[in-house]
Design a protein around this motif. Sequence first.
Motif, PDB file in Angstrom:
ATOM      1  N   LEU A 147      24.985  49.294  18.796  1.00 24.44           N
ATOM      2  CA  LEU A 147      24.668  50.692  19.114  1.00 24.44           C
ATOM      3  C   LEU A 147      24.433  50.861  20.608  1.00 24.44           C
ATOM      4  O   LEU A 147      24.866  51.843  21.221  1.00 24.44           O
ATOM      5  CB  LEU A 147      23.429  51.146  18.341  1.00 24.44           C
ATOM      6  N   VAL A 161      20.196  58.381  28.794  1.00 24.58           N
ATOM      7  CA  VAL A 161      20.192  58.024  27.376  1.00 24.58           C
ATOM      8  C   VAL A 161      20.761  56.612  27.182  1.00 24.58           C
ATOM      9  O   VAL A 161      20.210  55.802  26.423  1.00 24.58           O
ATOM     10  CB  VAL A 161      20.979  59.058  26.543  1.00 24.58           C
ATOM     11  N   ASP A 199      23.656  57.708  16.074  1.00 21.67           N
ATOM     12  CA  ASP A 199      22.633  56.661  15.953  1.00 21.67           C
ATOM     13  C   ASP A 199      22.380  55.995  17.304  1.00 21.67           C
ATOM     14  O   ASP A 199      21.242  55.668  17.647  1.00 21.67           O
ATOM     15  CB  ASP A 199      23.084  55.591  14.943  1.00 21.67           C
ATOM     16  N   SER A 200      23.442  55.775  18.044  1.00 19.53           N
ATOM     17  CA  SER A 200      23.267  55.088  19.328  1.00 19.53           C
ATOM     18  C   SER A 200      22.489  55.971  20.302  1.00 19.53           C
ATOM     19  O   SER A 200      21.614  55.492  21.032  1.00 19.53           O
ATOM     20  CB  SER A 200      24.625  54.679  19.916  1.00 19.53           C
ATOM     21  N   ARG A 201      22.766  57.261  20.291  1.00 16.48           N
ATOM     22  CA  ARG A 201      22.006  58.156  21.185  1.00 16.48           C
ATOM     23  C   ARG A 201      20.552  58.277  20.727  1.00 16.48           C
ATOM     24  O   ARG A 201      19.634  58.331  21.552  1.00 16.48           O
ATOM     25  CB  ARG A 201      22.667  59.535  21.244  1.00 16.48           C
ATOM     26  N   ARG A 203      23.649  59.550   6.455  1.00 15.27           N
ATOM     27  CA  ARG A 203      24.343  58.316   6.066  1.00 15.27           C
ATOM     28  C   ARG A 203      24.362  58.179   4.536  1.00 15.27           C
ATOM     29  O   ARG A 203      25.401  57.871   3.940  1.00 15.27           O
ATOM     30  CB  ARG A 203      23.662  57.108   6.694  1.00 15.27           C
ATOM     31  N   ALA A 221      27.718  56.856  13.952  1.00 10.99           N
ATOM     32  CA  ALA A 221      27.318  55.720  14.798  1.00 10.99           C
ATOM     33  C   ALA A 221      27.004  56.192  16.219  1.00 10.99           C
ATOM     34  O   ALA A 221      26.049  55.721  16.851  1.00 10.99           O
ATOM     35  CB  ALA A 221      28.425  54.662  14.814  1.00 10.99           C
ATOM     36  N   ARG A 222      27.799  57.115  16.729  1.00 10.26           N
ATOM     37  CA  ARG A 222      27.528  57.656  18.073  1.00 10.26           C
ATOM     38  C   ARG A 222      26.174  58.364  18.097  1.00 10.26           C
ATOM     39  O   ARG A 222      25.409  58.263  19.054  1.00 10.26           O
ATOM     40  CB  ARG A 222      28.616  58.639  18.504  1.00 10.26           C
ATOM     41  N   MET A 256      18.864  56.001  19.428  1.00  5.99           N
ATOM     42  CA  MET A 256      18.204  54.774  19.895  1.00  5.99           C
ATOM     43  C   MET A 256      17.729  54.943  21.341  1.00  5.99           C
ATOM     44  O   MET A 256      16.610  54.568  21.699  1.00  5.99           O
ATOM     45  CB  MET A 256      19.223  53.632  19.791  1.00  5.99           C
ATOM     46  N   GLY A 257      18.583  55.523  22.163  1.00  8.58           N
ATOM     47  CA  GLY A 257      18.192  55.749  23.557  1.00  8.58           C
ATOM     48  C   GLY A 257      17.078  56.771  23.676  1.00  8.58           C
ATOM     49  O   GLY A 257      16.137  56.594  24.475  1.00  8.58           O
ATOM     50  N   LEU A 258      17.154  57.824  22.886  1.00 11.51           N
ATOM     51  CA  LEU A 258      16.124  58.872  22.955  1.00 11.51           C
ATOM     52  C   LEU A 258      14.781  58.342  22.455  1.00 11.51           C
ATOM     53  O   LEU A 258      13.728  58.736  22.953  1.00 11.51           O
ATOM     54  CB  LEU A 258      16.562  60.087  22.136  1.00 11.51           C
ATOM     55  N   ARG A 259      14.835  57.451  21.483  1.00 10.07           N
ATOM     56  CA  ARG A 259      13.590  56.857  20.983  1.00 10.07           C
ATOM     57  C   ARG A 259      12.890  56.091  22.113  1.00 10.07           C
ATOM     58  O   ARG A 259      11.684  56.186  22.291  1.00 10.07           O
ATOM     59  CB  ARG A 259      13.929  55.914  19.827  1.00 10.07           C
ATOM     60  N   GLY A 274      31.895  56.759  11.901  1.00 12.03           N
ATOM     61  CA  GLY A 274      32.066  56.526  13.343  1.00 12.03           C
ATOM     62  C   GLY A 274      31.318  57.567  14.163  1.00 12.03           C
ATOM     63  O   GLY A 274      30.644  57.248  15.149  1.00 12.03           O
ATOM     64  N   GLY A 278      18.305  54.143  28.031  1.00 15.07           N
ATOM     65  CA  GLY A 278      17.333  54.000  26.946  1.00 15.07           C
ATOM     66  C   GLY A 278      17.832  53.083  25.840  1.00 15.07           C
ATOM     67  O   GLY A 278      17.083  52.249  25.324  1.00 15.07           O
ATOM     68  N   THR A 279      19.111  53.193  25.498  1.00 17.58           N
ATOM     69  CA  THR A 279      19.629  52.347  24.410  1.00 17.58           C
ATOM     70  C   THR A 279      19.626  50.879  24.822  1.00 17.58           C
ATOM     71  O   THR A 279      19.272  50.010  24.028  1.00 17.58           O
ATOM     72  CB  THR A 279      21.070  52.740  23.991  1.00 17.58           C
ATOM     73  N   LEU A 317      32.890  50.062  17.013  1.00 19.04           N
ATOM     74  CA  LEU A 317      32.822  50.974  15.867  1.00 19.04           C
ATOM     75  C   LEU A 317      33.198  50.257  14.571  1.00 19.04           C
ATOM     76  O   LEU A 317      32.565  50.441  13.536  1.00 19.04           O
ATOM     77  CB  LEU A 317      33.749  52.170  16.085  1.00 19.04           C
TER      78      LEU A 317
END
Lengths: 410, 358
Positions: free
Chosen positions: B298, B274, A308-310, A281, A305-306, A312-315, A302, B277-278, B350
């Motif tokens: 997100l 996934v 970053d969103s993944r 970034r 961002a995708r 977040m889920g993996l975290r 953009g 998870g988000t 976005l």
Amino acid sequence: MEQVEARCHFRGNQSQENLSMSDTADLAEFRQEVSDFVAANCPADIRARVASYHKIGVEDQLAWQRILAQKGWGASTWPVEWGGTGWSVRQRFIFDEVQAEFDCPPAPHQGLRHIGPVLIAFGSPEQQQAFLPRILDGSDFWCQGYSEPNAGSDLANLGTNAVLDGDDYVVNGQKIWTTQAHESQMMFALVRTGRGDRKQHGISLLLIPMDSPGLEVRPIISIDGWHHLNEVFFTDVRVPVANRVGDEGAAWTYAKFLLDRERLGPVHQVPGGAVLARRVRELIETEVTGPARQGERAALLGRLARVDSRLMGLRRLGEEAIEALAADRPVGLSPSVIKLAFGALFQELTEIGAEAGGRRQALDFTPPEQGNHPDEAEWLPNFLYQRARTIFGGTSEVQRNLISRRLFGN
Amino acid sequence: MPATVPMFPGDIYDSAARSAADMALKLSRDDSPAGCAALLKAADDMGWNLALLPEDRGGLGLGYEGLTAIAEACGAEGGPLALAGSACAVPELAALCPEPIRDRLDAALNSGKVMTAALGAMVEDQLRDNGLSLSASGDSVTLTGTLAGIDGAVPPDHLLVALSFGDKVALIEVTKESGASYQVRRRMDTRHALAVTFATPTAFTPLAVLDSAAITEVEARCALVAASEAIGAAGRALDMTIAYLIEREQFGVSLSSFQVLRHKTVDIFVACTVARGTVTEAVLALDSGSASLRDLALATLETRAAASHIGKEVVQLHGGVGMTDVLPAAKLARRLLMLDYEYGSTARTLAQLAGYPS
């Protein structure tokens, strides 16, 4: 092929962690202690190389390992009697996370996380005394002799053979994709000492000094232009029987033990991804500027961002896996999902980084080891190197096979 | 055994799962507005609409963890009810009003009144598409025309409408006495939606005039509830797909023996896991008071992408039968594909993310 350790940033949620307030305060104090030490003691030049994706040599890794060992933090996952720290699972991840944030070099994990735990569990007292202290204090760097030309994903198909001759095994054959073999003092290698009903039988684990007569290391220059990888040839290499770990022909059991111990391994990668995403970034914001590049910048952000969103889920998946492990509950498929998803995610991240910051390097690509662009972050070589992320440690296709067996019950 | 685990396993999820299954069964026998009204009453009796409302406002105080557990359970059954409007938007919008109005709206929600909401951004779409016109004069707002796409199956006792003008939003309340008429419509996923028509210019005194950022946040929270439903739908669609691939044979063998189909299924599983998870991460952050708009964006961005991917792949993996509209998996696929039309969209998320600090 070796997997470069990435480290992580986990945002804890107190209600989910079953931590008391005092535990939380303790962890905050622990984080501060680690941060203070790392900031004061990790050499700045090494950190700069890590931050700019320049090659991290064995000497960088061992230098930091020696500093950690002197502090008593050299082996966070080992038992205390062998120099381990006695930290909880949560503390170990905080330790990893802080190191990621401070751009510390990766741990020499083939010794610390692979052969070390196997020696502690299955090694003879003599082997433990001879090798464990030297791993801990950064005297020896180890490489892993697993893959062969005809034994990649199908590892049990390996053919390097070891024949007993007196007090020695005589080893002949070839290993390939051996990371840092040219800089290592020792190799742990899977060799065939016999044949059984299944090809997983008859495989033994040997500890081989890299200066053994008859052992030859030849470089493989990888797609990123660096020399990390090697072929290793064995021609009548004599290895003492005393260097065989555990029983003859039983190495597959030890490999599975290692796999089990490392089941949280992919979780370690998540926070390193967060650091990389932040850096990408920053790169976009500093490199892709001006009205003429507004659309390009929006497109890159953009895509980021995708990612970053993944992340977040993996975290969250990583956090759940840590909680399960800490509570002695089954970890489930989360680590496999993380491995699979993170491989693709890391590649996408470095691809965005290369698009935003690798143009000069793409148009003027000389091997980085010849000092291509010493003052620039090596976004392009990093992008190229990361193609390996969906190959090493079990390809994405193998991961899909493993997960599908669980989903379909066969 | 389901391939995925719920976001928040526990009594709330289990209880909601049982009730949602019962609702889905009833809906399969009678999905008329009257049948839906009975389900709404049942949901209200169980306190679902009060899940988010804090205890000091007469609610159950289950937070987003409780509400999204219910939403996920409902989503697995195809989402028989629209929870985001009644259980999320209404209490969140009420919280933005002056205290006496908030208390009155809370009391209405507590007394079992049918309540739902339409948010500003949706209204902006409809201003273009359905001829709704808005004029503001002095302290009042006048509406003419039709506003569509409202969560709900029966005309509500109270409809809260957020109307954008400039950078401000007027929050108005449409009641039975407002002279509006309702039409019940069907969405792509077969769930009902409402349209409200103001045949003649109708003036309202706003309950509150708000910054548009406040409505953006409410919309993001509603999107998270809708995303939670999608997580439930995705998990169930995955289970159905696995069962189908095991059972169905071609070339004399089970479809589940073909590696390409197995890998596609794994990719669905990974996308679902996934995304789960988000959403879980965002919900926990919301309840702990640390969620930023970026976190919410997100979470929904990932879930919108996953829902779209899974919805399309479920159809593909079912082959021709996936194209029928009677197959439960196909209905779930449509539910998943619907997510990108609820409380924002991928493109808008976005665009929003571009403006949020990282």
